[in-house]
Design an enzyme around this catalytic site. Structure first.
Site, mmCIF file in Angstrom:
data_model
loop_
_atom_site.group_PDB
_atom_site.id
_atom_site.type_symbol
_atom_site.label_atom_id
_atom_site.label_comp_id
_atom_site.label_asym_id
_atom_site.label_seq_id
_atom_site.Cartn_x
_atom_site.Cartn_y
_atom_site.Cartn_z
ATOM 1 N N LYS A 25 47.875 -23.971 -13.052
ATOM 2 C CA LYS A 25 49.156 -23.897 -12.345
ATOM 3 C C LYS A 25 50.242 -23.568 -13.360
ATOM 4 O O LYS A 25 50.438 -24.307 -14.332
ATOM 5 C CB LYS A 25 49.467 -25.205 -11.621
ATOM 6 C CG LYS A 25 50.629 -25.080 -10.649
ATOM 7 C CD LYS A 25 50.803 -26.338 -9.821
ATOM 8 C CE LYS A 25 51.828 -26.104 -8.722
ATOM 9 N NZ LYS A 25 53.119 -25.591 -9.199
ATOM 10 N N ILE A 26 50.920 -22.453 -13.140
ATOM 11 C CA ILE A 26 51.925 -21.970 -14.085
ATOM 12 C C ILE A 26 53.280 -22.601 -13.764
ATOM 13 O O ILE A 26 53.737 -22.584 -12.618
ATOM 14 C CB ILE A 26 52.030 -20.435 -14.024
ATOM 15 C CG1 ILE A 26 50.653 -19.792 -14.251
ATOM 16 C CG2 ILE A 26 53.038 -19.927 -15.046
ATOM 17 C CD1 ILE A 26 50.017 -20.120 -15.575
#
Length: 282
Positions: A25-26
């Site tokens: 998850k960025i």
């Protein structure tokens, strides 16, 4: 062209499943890249146009395309959410030009919704991923998110060890729908802290949180807005006898109530980022 993005449900814990792929998850903000008739426009998930803010992304693909992803800034300690928010809020051309040099962004692409005039949203995710993998990115500010199949728990352990935001699990056969869907689930790598409640907001609900500084004195640590109805009821019943005064915006309390919060990370100014009250400590 703007399409309402597919949103993530929340999984209670990490999991592994052969029917899923798992992606890091960025920690940036959602971005839709639209190139229609050669014209590029950039949108947030709320349809706010932000084309001006990211000139390094205004580079055309070989054909019209609609991409979904996350725009992020990398700092010395990894992905820096505060830096990308500075980029997003910049409005003056000279300031934007300076920031493209000092805080360049990367658009991390995780889905393709249209390509060469074709709507791809009704294709299963893995087929969309295959199409995306075959497209050349126009410059070094574009990247495609990596993923693993099935092994979600192992990937999440890596995210925790590297102090990254978490991961996303997506069903391999999921179609792209413009709503929140359990076919896509986020698993957040939460941090935890115990705080003192020093007051509460008068209008929109929010608890004033504080933590001891190096000298033992309490210093502000942010406002906790995410509290269950049961938690709010318990807080109000315990706080009535602790009021010491108020001002225009806040009621102030003798700081004897403590709470446990989960949060994304500490900001550079020492504040809790998006804290959630998990319990009031007895």
């Amino acid at each position: 062209m703007f399409i309402e993005p597919m949103l993530l449900a929340t999984a209670p814990t990490s999991f592994s499943d052969s029917h899923y792929i798992f992606e890091p998850k960025i920690d940036g903000h959602r971005l839709l890249f639209s190139q229609q008739s050669g014209r590029i426009r950039l949108y947030t998930r709320h349809e706010t146009e932000c084309t001006q803010q990211y000139p390094e992304l205004l580079v055309p693909f070989d054909d019209d395309i609609l991409l979904d992803g996350e725009v992020a800034c990398a700092g010395p300690d990894g992905v820096d959410f505060e830096e990308v928010m500075i980029r997003f809020k910049a409005s003056k051309d000279q300031r934007i030009k300076q920031l493209t040099i000092s805080s360049p962004v990367t658009f991390v692409v995780f889905d393709i919704l249209q390509y060469k005039g074709q709507d791809l949203r009704k294709l299963p995710l893995m087929q969309r991923k295959e199409i995306l993998a075959g497209i050349s990115m126009p410059n070094q500010h574009f990247g495609v998110i990596p993923f693993v199949e099935g092994a979600g728990e192992a990937l999440f352990d890596q995210m925790v060890n590297r102090k990254l935001e978490g991961m996303v699990g997506k069903r391999k056969n999921s179609l792209y729908v413009s709503r929140r869907s359990p076919a896509w689930q986020k698993i957040i790598n939460w941090s935890y802290a115990d705080v003192f409640i020093t007051g509460y907001r008068k209008d929109e609900f929010g608890l004033l949180a504080a933590i001891p500084d190096e000298s033992g004195r309490l210093r502000p640590a942010g406002i906790v807005e995410y509290v269950t109805q049961a938690g709010r009821k318990e807080f109000y019943s315990r706080s009535r006898a602790l009021v010491t005064g108020d001002d225009k915006n806040f009621v102030h309390l003798n700081p004897t109530i403590r709470g446990r919060v989960k949060f994304r990370n500490w900001t550079k100014s020492g504040m809790l980022r998006t804290p959630v009250l998990t319990e009031l400590i007895k």
